[in-house]
Design an enzyme around this catalytic site. Structure first.
Site, PDB file in Angstrom:
ATOM      1  N   GLN A 178       6.365  12.241  -5.286  1.00  0.00           N
ATOM      2  CA  GLN A 178       7.254  11.316  -4.580  1.00  0.00           C
ATOM      3  C   GLN A 178       6.623   9.932  -4.482  1.00  0.00           C
ATOM      4  OE1 GLN A 178      10.380  12.006  -3.694  1.00  0.00           O
ATOM      5  NE2 GLN A 178      10.012  13.946  -4.721  1.00  0.00           N
ATOM      6  N   ASN A 221       0.850  -1.195   0.000  1.00  0.00           N
ATOM      7  CA  ASN A 221       0.000   0.000   0.000  1.00  0.00           C
ATOM      8  C   ASN A 221       0.884   1.242   0.000  1.00  0.00           C
ATOM      9  OD1 ASN A 221      -2.440   1.527   0.243  1.00  0.00           O
ATOM     10  ND2 ASN A 221      -2.016   1.818   2.424  1.00  0.00           N
ATOM     11  N   HIS A 261       0.751   5.240   1.309  1.00  0.00           N
ATOM     12  CA  HIS A 261      -0.016   6.104   2.217  1.00  0.00           C
ATOM     13  C   HIS A 261       0.621   7.494   2.228  1.00  0.00           C
ATOM     14  CE1 HIS A 261      -2.767   7.039   5.465  1.00  0.00           C
ATOM     15  NE2 HIS A 261      -1.756   7.641   6.073  1.00  0.00           N
ATOM     16  N   ASP A 287      -3.060   0.822   8.085  1.00  0.00           N
ATOM     17  CA  ASP A 287      -1.900   1.689   7.825  1.00  0.00           C
ATOM     18  C   ASP A 287      -0.751   1.388   8.783  1.00  0.00           C
ATOM     19  OD1 ASP A 287      -3.307   2.975   5.779  1.00  0.00           O
ATOM     20  OD2 ASP A 287      -4.103   4.501   7.137  1.00  0.00           O
ATOM     21  N   SER A 320       4.631   6.974   2.426  1.00  0.00           N
ATOM     22  CA  SER A 320       5.216   5.695   2.856  1.00  0.00           C
ATOM     23  C   SER A 320       4.654   4.552   2.021  1.00  0.00           C
ATOM     24  CB  SER A 320       4.825   5.389   4.310  1.00  0.00           C
ATOM     25  OG  SER A 320       5.090   6.467   5.168  1.00  0.00           O
TER      26      SER A 320
HETATM   27  C1  GAR Z   1      -2.667   8.740  -2.970  1.00  0.00           C
HETATM   28  O1  GAR Z   1      -2.184   9.975  -2.519  1.00  0.00           O
HETATM   29  C2  GAR Z   1      -2.490   7.673  -1.921  1.00  0.00           C
HETATM   30  O2  GAR Z   1      -1.364   7.882  -1.125  1.00  0.00           O
HETATM   31  C3  GAR Z   1      -3.758   7.817  -1.121  1.00  0.00           C
HETATM   32  O3  GAR Z   1      -4.749   8.064  -2.070  1.00  0.00           O
HETATM   33  C4  GAR Z   1      -4.185   8.796  -3.150  1.00  0.00           C
HETATM   34  C5  GAR Z   1      -4.624   8.174  -4.436  1.00  0.00           C
HETATM   35  O4  GAR Z   1      -4.215   8.954  -5.524  1.00  0.00           O
HETATM   36  N1  GAR Z   1      -4.010   6.638  -0.365  1.00  0.00           N
HETATM   37  C6  GAR Z   1      -4.531   6.652   0.857  1.00  0.00           C
HETATM   38  O5  GAR Z   1      -4.849   7.665   1.441  1.00  0.00           O
HETATM   39  C7  GAR Z   1      -4.696   5.278   1.485  1.00  0.00           C
HETATM   40  N2  GAR Z   1      -4.853   5.366   2.874  1.00  0.00           N
HETATM   41  P1  GAR Z   1      -4.172   8.361  -6.979  1.00  0.00           P
HETATM   42  O6  GAR Z   1      -5.543   7.731  -7.220  1.00  0.00           O
HETATM   43  O7  GAR Z   1      -3.953   9.533  -7.864  1.00  0.00           O
HETATM   44  O8  GAR Z   1      -3.064   7.343  -7.055  1.00  0.00           O
END
Ligand code: GAR
Length: 225
Positions: A184, A118, A120, A156, A147
């Site tokens: 990042q 995952n 986060h 998480d 992370s």
């Molecule tokens: C990302 O920023 C990821 O880190 C977060 O959702 C976003 C998805 O963006 N994930 C979480 O918060 C999980 N707990 P994306 O659809 O553009 O990849």
């Protein structure tokens, strides 16, 4: 099969990516896979939301897409069972959660034990859960980031693999900070998947191992500005 630097051919690792929204991490991974930079084959992109924008982006790359709505299931356990069955039909060796905004049940996690990653948007263990950028700004943190971790039953909370730090600027808003963190994310997620695909990264004895050594702390990409 692909050959890296003229060396021995490397089997591509079959992966499935789960998304709920835009899918920018999924796209970064899929594009690197398509260019041969990442030794994986994206067998499918699956979403819990039929309207997730990332599904169209994946389809445009000729990746099979599926959506499975929780509304069609009585409870979390039965949804997760159906999701696991759908995933298994693609026989992934790694399940990549990329903005998949659902808590997964212990049964699902056991089905893919040791092979779920995952991403986060915080420097875990800080700010588990939602609104991580807002919380980092409210706390006046000078350093924020993202992370990659293995997924265990603790939300998480699974073993950390790699983190990227991002400096918080005095004039940052939630969206400006989140944009720099996301850049990042795309880089460290590909790095972690690359390690896993090459057999360098594993989850053993509830710890992340890299190159046959347990990680005492995540690999850190330090903030550069
Ligand atoms: C990302 O920023 C990821 O880190 C977060 O959702 C976003 C998805 O963006 N994930 C979480 O918060 C999980 N707990 P994306 O659809 O553009 O990849």
């Amino acid at each position: 099969m692909t050959s890296i630097d003229g060396g021995a051919p490397l089997e591509k690792l079959p992966i499935v990516i789960l998304i709920s929204g835009r899918g920018s991490n999924m796209l970064a991974i899929a594009e690197r896979a398509a260019s041969g930079a990442l030794p994986v084959e994206v067998r499918a992109v699956i979403s819990d939301k039929a309207e997730a924008a990332g599904l169209a982006s994946a389809a445009a790359l000729n990746i099979p897409t599926r959506s499975l709505s929780p509304r069609e299931f009585a409870d979390r356990a039965s949804y997760d069972q159906a999701l696991a069955a759908l995933l298994e039909s693609f026989q992934p060796q790694l399940v990549v959660l990329a903005g998949f905004m659902r808590i997964l049940s212990p049964g699902f996690i056991a089905t893919f034990a040791d092979r779920i990653l995952n991403i986060h948007p915080s420097l875990l263990p800080l700010y588990r859960g939602l609104h991580t950028h807002r919380r980092a700004l409210e706390a006046r943190d000078s350093l924020h980031g993202c992370s990659v971790h293995f997924v265990t039953e603790e939300l998480d909370g699974g073993p950390l693999v790699i983190q990227a730090q991002v400096k918080v600027r005095p004039d940052d808003s939630e969206s400006s900070l989140s944009a720099r963190v996301q850049q990042q994310e795309h880089s460290i997620y590909s790095q972690a998947i690359d390690w896993f695909a090459r057999g360098r990264l594993q989850l053993r004895e509830q710890r992340a191992w890299l190159d046959d050594r347990p990680l005492e702390a995540p690999v850190i990409h330090a903030a550069s500005d």
